[in-house]
Design a protein around this motif. Structure first.
Motif, mmCIF file in Angstrom:
data_model
loop_
_atom_site.group_PDB
_atom_site.id
_atom_site.type_symbol
_atom_site.label_atom_id
_atom_site.label_comp_id
_atom_site.label_asym_id
_atom_site.label_seq_id
_atom_site.Cartn_x
_atom_site.Cartn_y
_atom_site.Cartn_z
ATOM 1 N N ASN A 71 0.838 -1.209 0.000
ATOM 2 C CA ASN A 71 0.000 0.000 0.000
ATOM 3 C C ASN A 71 0.866 1.249 0.000
ATOM 4 O O ASN A 71 0.567 2.216 -0.698
ATOM 5 C CB ASN A 71 -0.918 0.030 1.216
ATOM 6 N N LYS A 81 1.921 1.588 -3.447
ATOM 7 C CA LYS A 81 0.804 1.903 -4.354
ATOM 8 C C LYS A 81 0.322 3.333 -4.198
ATOM 9 O O LYS A 81 0.025 4.016 -5.163
ATOM 10 C CB LYS A 81 -0.373 0.974 -4.040
ATOM 11 N N TYR A 82 0.201 3.780 -2.949
ATOM 12 C CA TYR A 82 -0.384 5.099 -2.699
ATOM 13 C C TYR A 82 0.704 6.140 -2.434
ATOM 14 O O TYR A 82 0.480 7.087 -1.690
ATOM 15 C CB TYR A 82 -1.410 5.026 -1.552
ATOM 16 N N ASP A 113 4.997 6.393 4.998
ATOM 17 C CA ASP A 113 5.285 6.701 3.595
ATOM 18 C C ASP A 113 5.085 8.182 3.315
ATOM 19 O O ASP A 113 4.493 8.906 4.134
ATOM 20 C CB ASP A 113 4.428 5.840 2.661
ATOM 21 N N ILE A 162 -4.455 9.721 3.682
ATOM 22 C CA ILE A 162 -5.847 9.264 3.727
ATOM 23 C C ILE A 162 -6.686 10.375 4.352
ATOM 24 O O ILE A 162 -6.316 10.904 5.410
ATOM 25 C CB ILE A 162 -5.967 7.980 4.586
ATOM 26 N N TYR A 176 -13.422 -1.566 1.269
ATOM 27 C CA TYR A 176 -13.431 -0.096 1.340
ATOM 28 C C TYR A 176 -12.187 0.470 0.632
ATOM 29 O O TYR A 176 -11.065 0.026 0.879
ATOM 30 C CB TYR A 176 -13.480 0.396 2.797
ATOM 31 N N ARG A 177 -12.396 1.432 -0.225
ATOM 32 C CA ARG A 177 -11.297 2.108 -0.902
ATOM 33 C C ARG A 177 -11.591 3.597 -0.935
ATOM 34 O O ARG A 177 -12.724 3.987 -1.212
ATOM 35 C CB ARG A 177 -11.156 1.601 -2.338
ATOM 36 N N VAL A 178 -10.588 4.400 -0.649
ATOM 37 C CA VAL A 178 -10.823 5.847 -0.642
ATOM 38 C C VAL A 178 -11.107 6.298 -2.069
ATOM 39 O O VAL A 178 -12.102 6.958 -2.350
ATOM 40 C CB VAL A 178 -9.603 6.598 -0.065
ATOM 41 N N SER A 229 -7.290 2.765 -6.681
ATOM 42 C CA SER A 229 -7.037 1.442 -6.127
ATOM 43 C C SER A 229 -7.079 0.399 -7.241
ATOM 44 O O SER A 229 -6.243 -0.484 -7.341
ATOM 45 C CB SER A 229 -8.076 1.133 -5.047
ATOM 46 N N GLY A 264 -5.621 -2.863 -6.630
ATOM 47 C CA GLY A 264 -6.156 -3.075 -5.270
ATOM 48 C C GLY A 264 -7.526 -3.730 -5.308
ATOM 49 O O GLY A 264 -8.280 -3.586 -6.272
ATOM 50 N N THR A 265 -7.836 -4.449 -4.234
ATOM 51 C CA THR A 265 -9.148 -5.094 -4.145
ATOM 52 C C THR A 265 -9.968 -4.535 -2.983
ATOM 53 O O THR A 265 -11.130 -4.878 -2.809
ATOM 54 C CB THR A 265 -8.989 -6.611 -3.917
ATOM 55 N N GLY A 266 -9.349 -3.729 -2.148
ATOM 56 C CA GLY A 266 -10.048 -3.215 -0.959
ATOM 57 C C GLY A 266 -10.075 -4.231 0.174
ATOM 58 O O GLY A 266 -10.732 -4.032 1.186
ATOM 59 N N GLY A 299 -7.008 -5.772 1.284
ATOM 60 C CA GLY A 299 -5.673 -5.881 1.887
ATOM 61 C C GLY A 299 -5.629 -5.534 3.366
ATOM 62 O O GLY A 299 -5.157 -6.325 4.187
ATOM 63 N N LEU A 300 -6.165 -4.353 3.731
ATOM 64 C CA LEU A 300 -6.065 -3.920 5.132
ATOM 65 C C LEU A 300 -6.935 -4.770 6.062
ATOM 66 O O LEU A 300 -6.581 -4.957 7.227
ATOM 67 C CB LEU A 300 -6.426 -2.443 5.271
ATOM 68 N N THR A 349 1.367 8.659 5.199
ATOM 69 C CA THR A 349 0.605 7.819 6.136
ATOM 70 C C THR A 349 1.563 6.988 6.969
ATOM 71 O O THR A 349 2.644 6.611 6.490
ATOM 72 C CB THR A 349 -0.320 6.870 5.335
#
Ligand code: ADP
Length: 467
Positions: free
Chosen positions: A368, A371-372, A396, A401, A414-416, A421, A426-428, A430-431, A455
């Motif tokens: 993440n 990615k972000y 990072d 967020i 959930y994805r912002v 994502s 991303g699949t939402g 991971g976290l 973050t």
């Protein structure tokens, strides 16, 4: 039926109410009888003493008649309803208030013992009689000159006891009825809320979940009702989250398939499609299939984590090495974005963890962070420990967020920013996988973020696994 709480409460109130009354009434009646008998005996002994003082100086024992003494003897025997015998030292009966034995000899154990200095008093409860013997003792020589034998009925005491007993029985019967009424009332009052709870639970089972349980009355029962409503609330929340999850899963799985269908259809609809376009579309189709595959894999790991909550594969792991390997593996992905990964270890850490699951959790965090992140950004991973826990911090320099999203990022799907994502694969999930793994290690995860600045995820896990 016999096991019913109501019957038990009923029996308890009846026994607790009646047995003590019954026992104490019986004890009181016996006490009354004993006390009354003792009092009578003492009174008679006193009368005997007075009589002997009257008889001694008068020559009554030698046969001299004395009206005062006779009168006194008659008076005592009349008052106490009994018979008085006066016996002289030759065991000759010189006075019998019944007039039956005068002139005869009285040779009885009691009289002889009294002449030997042992006056006696005796109760015969069976025949309602008491016996008292009093010695007539000479003032100076202390010689026993005669004996007063008193033989009295205690029928009046018995009659009194019988009458008290009758009254007690009557009171007891009234009390029994009263206690029975109270017992029925209270056993009903105490068990009614429980019946209501059973009724409410049945009602809920029939599907009226939203109504909950509302039982007023005793504090404890209200507490049960509150806890029950709490439980229902939680069940409803779980049900809602299950439904949401199912609908999210269906939606997420459908998206790549819809894209594939659109791509395939558009190829089919066109005639003489150039090979290059086929290629281009097939590349897109392959990407969508890859995405579908990733979602399914993530879902499978999540389901597996849920299912095997108790099935941890714990071993002693060198966390420093684990992090180094993991970062080495992710290096090439970071390089693509020219993101620098900095690793700091403050001390060697050895801990009891599930190596595969923990790797998955930390990998998600670092992935993440890549990615972000912004191009040419940085990621700082640090490892520290105290005597109880080890701490992994992943910071990072990425997009951050938004504050209102911080509470939701651990939720499934959930994805912002859905588009971003999706773009980065991303699949939402991971976290939520990461959080599950950390919770299975009895650890905790916290996130701090400033939008546009970066973050930080802080992970804390016990060094020794707590089952
Ligand atoms: P995804 O597969 O979308 O990355 P995650 O569950 O891993 O799903 O993360 C949920 C969301 O949290 C992400 O979509 C992203 O919006 C946000 N997020 C996670 N990690 C970071 C990070 N390091 N920086 C910024 N946003 C992040």
């Amino acid at each position: 039926m016999l096991n019913s709480m109501r019957i038990h409460i009923l029996l308890l109130i009846i026994t607790a109410g009646l047995i003590p009354v019954l026992v104490s009434t019986f004890l009181l009646l016996n006490e009354y009888e004993n006390k009354a008998m003792d009092k009578r005996l003492n009174e008679l002994q006193n009368q005997g003493d007075l009589l002997s003082k009257l008889i001694l100086p008068s020559g009554y024992l030698s046969g001299a008649q004395d009206n005062t003494i006779n009168g006194e003897i008659e008076r005592i025997s009349e008052i106490f309803h009994g018979r008085i015998l006066i016996v002289n030292s030759s065991l000759n009966i010189i006075k019998d208030t019944y007039g039956l034995e005068e002139g005869k000899y009285l040779i009885s154990e009691n009289v002889i013992q009294t002449f030997q200095g042992k006056s006696s008093k005796r109760k015969d409860s069976k025949n309602d009689l008491i016996f008292v013997t009093n010695p007539i003792v000479h003032n100076i020589s202390k010689e026993i000159m005669g004996v007063i034998v008193m033989n009295f009925s205690t029928k009046d005491i018995q009659t009194m006891r019988d009458s008290l007993e009758k009254k007690a029985i009557l009171s007891f019967a009234t009390l029994t009825i009263l206690i029975m009424v109270c017992a029925v009332y209270f056993s009903r009052k105490l068990t009614k809320p429980l019946t209501s709870i059973v009724y409410s639970i049945d009602h809920l089972t029939e599907g009226y979940m939203d109504e909950g349980v509302s039982i007023k009355g005793f504090y404890e029962i209200e507490k049960i009702s509150d806890s029950f409503n709490h439980l229902i609330g939680r069940m409803q929340k779980l049900e809602r989250s299950r439904q949401e999850f199912v609908s999210n899963v269906s939606h997420e799985l459908k998206t790549p398939i819809t894209s594939i269908k659109v791509l395939a259809d558009s190829l089919l609809m066109q005639e003489d499609t150039p090979v290059e376009l086929y290629r281009e579309f097939l590349v897109d189709i392959a990407e969508e299939i890859e995405r579908e595959n990733k979602i399914i894999n993530d879902l499978l790991s999540l389901v597996k984590l849920d299912k095997t909550a108790g099935d941890m594969n714990i071993s002693i792991v060198n966390i420093n090495e684990l992090l180094e390997q993991l970062l080495k593996r992710l290096g090439p992905i970071a390089k693509k974005k020219n993101v620098e990964i900095i690793y700091e270890s403050f001390r060697p850490v050895i801990a009891e963890v599930d190596e595969v699951k923990l790797s998955l959790a930390i990998t998600n965090l670092v992935e993440n962070a890549i990615k972000y992140n912004v191009d040419d950004g940085w990621i700082r991973v640090s490892l520290n420990a105290d005597h109880k826990y080890f701490f992994v911090k992943v910071s990072d320099s990425g997009i951050g967020i938004p504050e209102d999203a911080l509470d939701n990022i651990f939720d499934r799907f959930y994805r912002v920013d859905k588009a971003r994502s999706r773009e980065s694969g991303g699949t939402g999930l991971g976290l939520s996988i990461t959080k599950n793994v950390i919770q299975m290690h009895r650890g905790a995860i916290k996130v701090y973020s400033n939008e546009g600045e970066g973050t930080t995820f802080n992970v804390r896990i016990p060094l020794n696994y707590i089952a």
